[in-house]
Design a protein around this motif. Structure first.
Motif, mmCIF file in Angstrom:
data_model
loop_
_atom_site.group_PDB
_atom_site.id
_atom_site.type_symbol
_atom_site.label_atom_id
_atom_site.label_comp_id
_atom_site.label_asym_id
_atom_site.label_seq_id
_atom_site.Cartn_x
_atom_site.Cartn_y
_atom_site.Cartn_z
ATOM 1 N N THR A 94 31.336 43.478 36.225
ATOM 2 C CA THR A 94 30.243 43.165 35.310
ATOM 3 C C THR A 94 29.118 44.147 35.655
ATOM 4 N N VAL B 292 47.208 39.641 28.096
ATOM 5 C CA VAL B 292 45.842 40.183 28.108
ATOM 6 C C VAL B 292 44.773 39.082 28.146
ATOM 7 N N MET B 293 45.189 37.831 28.053
ATOM 8 C CA MET B 293 44.170 36.769 28.024
ATOM 9 C C MET B 293 43.543 36.547 29.393
ATOM 10 N N GLY C 142 43.733 38.988 32.305
ATOM 11 C CA GLY C 142 44.201 40.198 32.959
ATOM 12 C C GLY C 142 43.375 40.488 34.204
ATOM 13 N N VAL D 68 36.262 32.817 24.636
ATOM 14 C CA VAL D 68 36.243 34.206 24.169
ATOM 15 C C VAL D 68 34.895 34.882 24.392
ATOM 16 N N GLY D 69 33.881 34.087 24.697
ATOM 17 C CA GLY D 69 32.569 34.673 24.974
ATOM 18 C C GLY D 69 31.778 33.761 25.889
ATOM 19 N N HIS D 70 30.786 34.349 26.547
ATOM 20 C CA HIS D 70 29.975 33.550 27.478
ATOM 21 C C HIS D 70 28.604 34.207 27.565
ATOM 22 N N PHE E 77 24.461 34.006 29.016
ATOM 23 C CA PHE E 77 23.693 33.507 30.156
ATOM 24 C C PHE E 77 22.221 33.860 30.000
ATOM 25 N N TYR F 158 25.329 38.737 28.159
ATOM 26 C CA TYR F 158 26.099 38.175 27.054
ATOM 27 C C TYR F 158 27.461 38.870 26.977
HETATM 28 C C1 P5A Z 1 28.201 38.237 30.672
HETATM 29 C C2 P5A Z 1 28.257 39.688 30.354
HETATM 30 C C3 P5A Z 1 29.975 37.859 32.417
HETATM 31 O O1 P5A Z 1 30.621 38.599 33.123
HETATM 32 N N1 P5A Z 1 28.133 39.408 32.680
HETATM 33 C C4 P5A Z 1 28.077 40.403 31.648
HETATM 34 C C5 P5A Z 1 28.493 38.123 32.144
HETATM 35 N N2 P5A Z 1 30.490 36.744 31.863
HETATM 36 S S1 P5A Z 1 31.995 36.221 32.019
HETATM 37 O O2 P5A Z 1 32.060 34.928 31.423
HETATM 38 O O3 P5A Z 1 32.413 36.280 33.379
HETATM 39 O O4 P5A Z 1 32.917 37.197 31.206
HETATM 40 C C6 P5A Z 1 32.665 37.420 29.835
HETATM 41 C C7 P5A Z 1 33.914 37.255 29.002
HETATM 42 O O5 P5A Z 1 34.927 38.152 29.456
HETATM 43 C C8 P5A Z 1 36.192 37.601 29.251
HETATM 44 N N3 P5A Z 1 36.963 37.604 30.513
HETATM 45 C C9 P5A Z 1 38.246 38.013 30.625
HETATM 46 N N4 P5A Z 1 39.110 38.512 29.714
HETATM 47 C C10 P5A Z 1 40.342 38.840 30.140
HETATM 48 N N5 P5A Z 1 40.767 38.712 31.407
HETATM 49 C C11 P5A Z 1 39.939 38.228 32.367
HETATM 50 N N6 P5A Z 1 40.361 38.119 33.637
HETATM 51 C C12 P5A Z 1 38.609 37.847 31.984
HETATM 52 N N7 P5A Z 1 37.529 37.346 32.650
HETATM 53 C C13 P5A Z 1 36.544 37.205 31.738
HETATM 54 C C14 P5A Z 1 35.999 36.174 28.749
HETATM 55 O O6 P5A Z 1 36.147 36.145 27.338
HETATM 56 C C15 P5A Z 1 34.567 35.884 29.121
HETATM 57 O O7 P5A Z 1 33.951 34.976 28.242
#
Ligand code: P5A
Length: 436
Positions: free
Chosen positions: A109, A149-150, A152, A282-284, A286, A315
């Motif tokens: 990140t 890929v969900m 990864g 699919v999204g997060h 903060f 985001y």
């Molecule tokens: C928000 C942006 C963050 O990292 N820092 C920058 C904050 N958030 S999160 O929730 O940890 O990750 C954001 C989105 O990334 C996807 N994601 C993944 N996709 C595939 N494989 C993974 N291992 C993985 N980890 C996180 C998710 O969709 C998550 O909401």
């Protein structure tokens, strides 16, 4: 793309290692190739789908006022020591040494890096607000990479970072991203529900996960049915206006993952409005105030000349995860059913008899009119193989050119999602595909 020359390694057998539909279908449709645990190469079809998803994410970020940049994947440990996260992040971080024995890492990140970049230029309150985003590969050494890929280890994320003068401004930025996310997922044909969430290693005290409903989702979710019925795209959004009524609608109705589930609040939702399901994050998003700006010494001079520490939020959208999530939400026993906006190609033109003059002429003409939004199945294969592959790859339309029809100036147009078929002229087939 002509299938006779395409690099499109479809599989007839179901790969044994794939536990969920999207992973099975992505392997079978030749979209991805695993190169090591949780790491994938994107093949032509997968890459096109990924870029479609990425482009929708980009357009909605731009519309909300965020500006695209591109930061590196490799970061220095020093940067992360400033925020205190270098030690805290744990074994999920891939740590690397360069030839000078300097400690580096592959970014999971970018809060630290973007704060450091912004700090170099932002001097006064006039440099705020700003929102910077990039779409870049991340690495997290997940203990259990799975579902293709969900989840990864290397994955593509859109991550945006907002900088504001005060709390009120930061809340506005948060709402802008909140609304942009609703639109982004709706444009992909997904119903994504914002739910209150834990902040984990990103930190802060306000956060929402955007969750789509799918049987194979990793979390159990509980939500008010009204949230599934709201049409996000029916009205244009004024990002400079007051977005709180929209956010209010979504946050005033119950929606929670099992982590945050509250039985007492759930009991107040009328029984007929209660939906329990599985969900995919699919999204997060903060909001974490001055956590990174304070730690990393980002200060600007305020309107009264006194120093101010900007308030931040971040985001994220899982761009590569979304390709899997879309398939998870839209497939049947024959294969993928691409929603029109993210389909790697709008149509497959099936020439059932390559080498036959009327078939070749009609198929080539339709293909030329639809290119580059169509593939042409000109392979020397049985019709059954072509039908099965077209269903598997899941393009929204199939234009079927057979010898009898071609001689009479007719083709068959099939809609993948509904199975509806119509006999039409080649011109009508082209017009109907184009009008979507
Ligand atoms: C928000 C942006 C963050 O990292 N820092 C920058 C904050 N958030 S999160 O929730 O940890 O990750 C954001 C989105 O990334 C996807 N994601 C993944 N996709 C595939 N494989 C993974 N291992 C993985 N980890 C996180 C998710 O969709 C998550 O909401």
């Amino acid at each position: 793309m002509r299938l006779s020359r395409a690099f499109l390694p479809t599989l007839k057998e179901t790969p044994a290692e794939a536990q969920v539909a999207s992973h099975r279908l992505m392997l079978r449709a030749g979209m991805i190739r695993q190169t090591s645990a949780g790491i994938y190469a994107w093949l032509p079809l997968g890459w096109r789908a990924l870029r479609k998803v990425e482009q929708i994410v980009r357009e909605e970020q731009d519309a909300a006022g965020a500006q695209e940049i591109l930061m590196p994947t490799i970061q220095t440990a020093d940067l992360w020591r400033q925020s205190g996260r270098y030690d805290a992040y744990g074994p999920e971080m891939l740590r690397i040494r360069d030839r000078h024995e300097r400690e580096m890492l592959y970014g999971p990140t970018n809060e630290e890096m973007v704060t450091d970049i912004f700090k170099a230029y932002a001097k006064s309150y006039r440099d705020l607000p700003r929102n910077l985003y990039h779409i870049q590969w991340k690495f997290r050494d997940e203990i259990r990479p799975r579902f293709g890929v969900m989840r990864g280890r290397e994955f593509l994320m859109k991550d945006a970072y907002s900088f504001d003068l005060d709390h009120e401004g930061a809340q506005r930025s948060y709402r802008q991203m909140f609304v942009a996310y609703l639109r982004t997922f709706a444009r992909m044909g997904l119903k994504a529900i914002p739910m209150q969430a834990d902040t984990g290693p990103i930190g802060g005290n306000l956060s929402h996960e955007f969750i789509i409903l799918a049987e194979t989702g990793e979390s159990q979710v509980f939500l008010h049915r009204d949230l599934l019925e709201f049409d996000v795209l029916s009205r244009p959004v004024d990002y400079q206006g007051d977005l709180s009524p929209i956010v209010e609608f979504w946050t005033s109705r119950y929606a929670a993952t099992d982590e945050k589930h509250d039985e007492a609040a759930w009991a107040e939702v009328p029984e007929e409005k209660r939906v329990t399901a599985r969900g995919i994050e699919v999204g997060h998003i903060f909001y974490f105030g001055t956590k990174y700006s304070a730690a990393m010494g980002l200060h600007v001079s305020g309107p009264d000349g006194k120093p101010v520490t900007p308030e931040m939020g971040s985001y994220g959208i899982g761009v590569s995860r979304l390709v899997g999530a879309i398939i998870e939400a839209s497939h049947d026993e024959h294969g993928i059913i691409w929603p029109d906006p993210v389909a790697p190609f709008a149509a497959a033109v099936l020439n059932l008899k390559p080498g036959e003059a009327a078939c070749d002429a009609a198929a080539e003409r339709i293909y030329a009119a639809l290119a580059p939004q169509a593939v042409l199945d000109d392979r020397e294969e049985r019709a059954g193989v072509k039908f099965a592959d077209a269903d598997l790859m899941g393009f929204p339309w199939q234009v079927i050119v057979g010898p009898r029809g071609a001689a009479a100036g007719r083709v068959e147009l099939k809609r993948r999602a509904t199975g509806e078929r119509a006999e039409v002229s080649p011109e009508d087939a082209v017009a109907r595909v184009r009008s979507h």
